[in-house]
Design an enzyme around this catalytic site. Structure first.
Site, PDB file in Angstrom:
ATOM      1  N   SER A 117      -0.657   7.132  -6.844  1.00 29.51           N
ATOM      2  CA  SER A 117      -1.216   7.003  -5.501  1.00 29.51           C
ATOM      3  C   SER A 117      -2.414   6.059  -5.467  1.00 29.51           C
ATOM      4  O   SER A 117      -2.290   4.876  -5.745  1.00 29.51           O
ATOM      5  CB  SER A 117      -1.562   8.397  -4.973  1.00 29.51           C
ATOM      6  OG  SER A 117      -1.882   8.368  -3.610  1.00 29.51           O
ATOM      7  N   ASP A 263      -2.677   2.796   0.478  1.00 33.65           N
ATOM      8  CA  ASP A 263      -2.982   3.027  -0.931  1.00 33.65           C
ATOM      9  C   ASP A 263      -1.801   2.567  -1.775  1.00 33.65           C
ATOM     10  O   ASP A 263      -0.842   1.992  -1.260  1.00 33.65           O
ATOM     11  CB  ASP A 263      -3.358   4.488  -1.188  1.00 33.65           C
ATOM     12  CG  ASP A 263      -2.199   5.445  -0.981  1.00 33.65           C
ATOM     13  OD1 ASP A 263      -1.218   5.045  -0.317  1.00 33.65           O
ATOM     14  OD2 ASP A 263      -2.260   6.586  -1.463  1.00 33.65           O
ATOM     15  N   ASP A 265       0.799   3.807  -3.241  1.00 32.06           N
ATOM     16  CA  ASP A 265       2.183   4.193  -2.943  1.00 32.06           C
ATOM     17  C   ASP A 265       2.444   4.281  -1.448  1.00 32.06           C
ATOM     18  O   ASP A 265       3.521   4.717  -1.031  1.00 32.06           O
ATOM     19  CB  ASP A 265       2.557   5.498  -3.643  1.00 32.06           C
ATOM     20  CG  ASP A 265       1.813   6.707  -3.103  1.00 32.06           C
ATOM     21  OD1 ASP A 265       0.720   6.529  -2.523  1.00 32.06           O
ATOM     22  OD2 ASP A 265       2.317   7.836  -3.258  1.00 32.06           O
ATOM     23  N   ASP A 267       1.542   6.169   0.975  1.00 32.98           N
ATOM     24  CA  ASP A 267       1.757   7.415   1.701  1.00 32.98           C
ATOM     25  C   ASP A 267       0.536   7.786   2.539  1.00 32.98           C
ATOM     26  O   ASP A 267       0.537   8.804   3.226  1.00 32.98           O
ATOM     27  CB  ASP A 267       2.144   8.559   0.760  1.00 32.98           C
ATOM     28  CG  ASP A 267       1.025   8.981  -0.184  1.00 32.98           C
ATOM     29  OD1 ASP A 267       0.022   8.244  -0.309  1.00 32.98           O
ATOM     30  OD2 ASP A 267       1.152  10.055  -0.806  1.00 32.98           O
TER      31      ASP A 267
END
EC number: 5.4.2.10
Length: 469
Positions: A117, A263, A265, A267
């Site tokens: 992340s 960020d 990833d 999400d």
């Protein structure tokens, strides 16, 4: 003392204690236990074992972000899965919510995301999704953990070795990026476009570096793309949702209407208005929640947030006839409460926003599209829409610790927290909890006087360092 999930106003069940899995899968420094190739292989075997149900040919989707260690872990976990007679479908770099989408749309039995992340490139992580695109429940993660650590079901697990003709195959998914781009565009109202808008998009050299610019461009916007040249080591490095300052400056330079920082990833998302002022997850939940109330599409007139969300969110929604339900920290617990109680919108201050009518997990691009839809429908800039949210001053201190003893076993810490709570009275709150992904204790103090609460948070943090540091 309000400690972690026991804070007043929270709903749902406390997270199940696990040794490998945190609030967002297994995470650690790459090539150091537990984030090793050997562990990834065992996690792949255990996941394949758990999802095998029925006589059909089983398939698992694997995606990743742009970290250097992603190649190593991808091959290892794919080997573990295929060794159990389950096929592997590889997407390559793709946002976490994109893997959740592909898992469901391709009728796979599970999904795997290799990402840490917002963490620096030296870290990595592995998290799992069920066939319906939602994160695996705590109980299933615990079952996988017990298999990997040798605590249950070992005989059948280790004995299951498919013959050479039954070993799983691995293949690349054709146009995984294109499929996800088409899905994201379908979220945006058909009667609206982004024509005439200039949008700054900071992709953090992460998983969305192809997807995000394409979505906004194809909807008509002029896109200023930042940090879209991953090299395996620059993910989240001074950019993205954790460092939105460069995105905010680019808004002013290019006279953009909005900026968004994702960020690693993708999400989560942090926005900035046309003046370069940051708009965090709480502000987004406030303005979108109020819009959904006006549209009469906010289920039960309720937004689901965590104990970390600002009291200003409750006040903003109350002013429109809505309310906030709080959960433990972690977007997985927000989603669980939404599904359990029939809510359709929620998120976290950090920028995880879940629009359950469209997605199954936090999706930064989907969240930005929903905000842009409000802007276009209302004909108002983000700066004006965000005025509905007036944050109560917060002080947050992260304390690095060497051990994770129950806070109830630390009498001096409890005494200081009690003293601060008494001083705040009804005008504030204290939240002290262990991080679910790092060896840290997070101290949050909320109140009307910014300087005072900062001193109070530091006082609690100092006591924690004495006890646990």
């Amino acid at each position: 003392m309000r400690n972690g999930t026991s804070a007043n106003g929270t709903t749902g069940h406390a997270p199940i204690a696990r040794r490998l899995f945190g609030t967002d899968g297994v995470r650690g420094v790459a090539n150091v236990h537990p984030m090793t190739a050997e562990m990834a292989l065992q996690l792949g075997r255990a996941l394949a074992y758990v999802v095998r149900n029925g006589s059909h040919r089983h398939r698992i989707v694997i995606g990743k972000d742009t970290r250097l260690s992603g190649y190593m872990l991808e091959q290892a976990i794919a080997s573990g899965i295929s060794s159990m007679g389950v096929d592997v479908m590889l997407s390559g770099p793709l946002p976490t919510p994109g893997i959740a989408f592909l898992t469901e749309s391709m009728r796979a039995d599970a999904g795997v995301v290799i990402s840490a992340s917002h963490n620096p490139y030296q870290d990595n992580g592995i998290k799992f999704f069920s066939r319906d695109g939602f994160k695996l429940p705590d109980a299933v993660e615990l079952q996988i953990e017990q298999l990997v650590l040798g605590e249950s079901g070992l005989e059948e697990f280790h004995a299951l070795r498919p013959t050479a003709t039954r070993i799983g195959k691995a293949k690349r998914i054709d146009d995984a990026i294109g499929r996800y781009v088409v899905f994201l565009k379908s979220i945006f109202p058909k009667d609206l476009t982004l024509d005439g808008l200039t949008i700054v998009v900071d992709c953090a050299h992460g998983a969305a570096y192809h997807v995000a610019p394409a979505v906004f461009e194809e909807l008509g916007a002029k896109v200023i793309a930042l940090n879209v040249k991953p090299d395996g080591k620059n993910i989240n490095d001074g950019c993205g949702a954790v460092h939105p300052e460069s995105m905010a400056k680019a808004i002013q330079k290019h006279r953009a209407h909005l900026g968004l920082a994702l960020d690693g990833d993708a999400d989560r998302v942090i926005l900035a208005d046309e003046q370069g002022r940051i708009v965090d997850g709480d502000a987004i939940m406030a303005l979108v929640g109020r819009d959904l109330i006006r549209q009469k599409t906010l289920a039960k007139r309720t937004v689901v947030a965590t104990v970390m969300s600002n009291l200003g969110l409750e006040r903003a929604l109350a002013g429109a006839g809505g309310r906030v339900v709080r959960t433990a920290v972690g977007d997985r617990y927000v989603v669980e409460e939404m599904r359990r109680s029939g809510y359709n919108f929620g998120g976290e201050q950090s920028g995880h926003l879940i629009f359950l009518d469209h997605v199954t997990t936090g999706d930064g691009v989907a969240a930005a599209l929903n905000v842009l839809a409000v802007m276009q429908r209302e004909g108002r800039p983000l700066s004006e829409l965000a005025r509905c949210f007036e944050p109560v001053p917060q002080a947050l201190v992260n304390v690095a610790v060497k051990e994770r003893r129950p806070l109830s076993d630390l009498p001096e810490v409890a005494r200081v927290i009690g003293s601060v709570e008494k001083a705040l009275g009804k005008d504030g709150r204290v939240l002290v909890r262990f991080s679910g992904t790092e060896n840290k204790v997070r101290v949050l103090v909320e109140g009307t006087d910014g300087k005072r609460i900062r001193a109070q948070a530091d006082e609690i943090a100092d006591e924690l360092r004495k006890a646990l540091g």
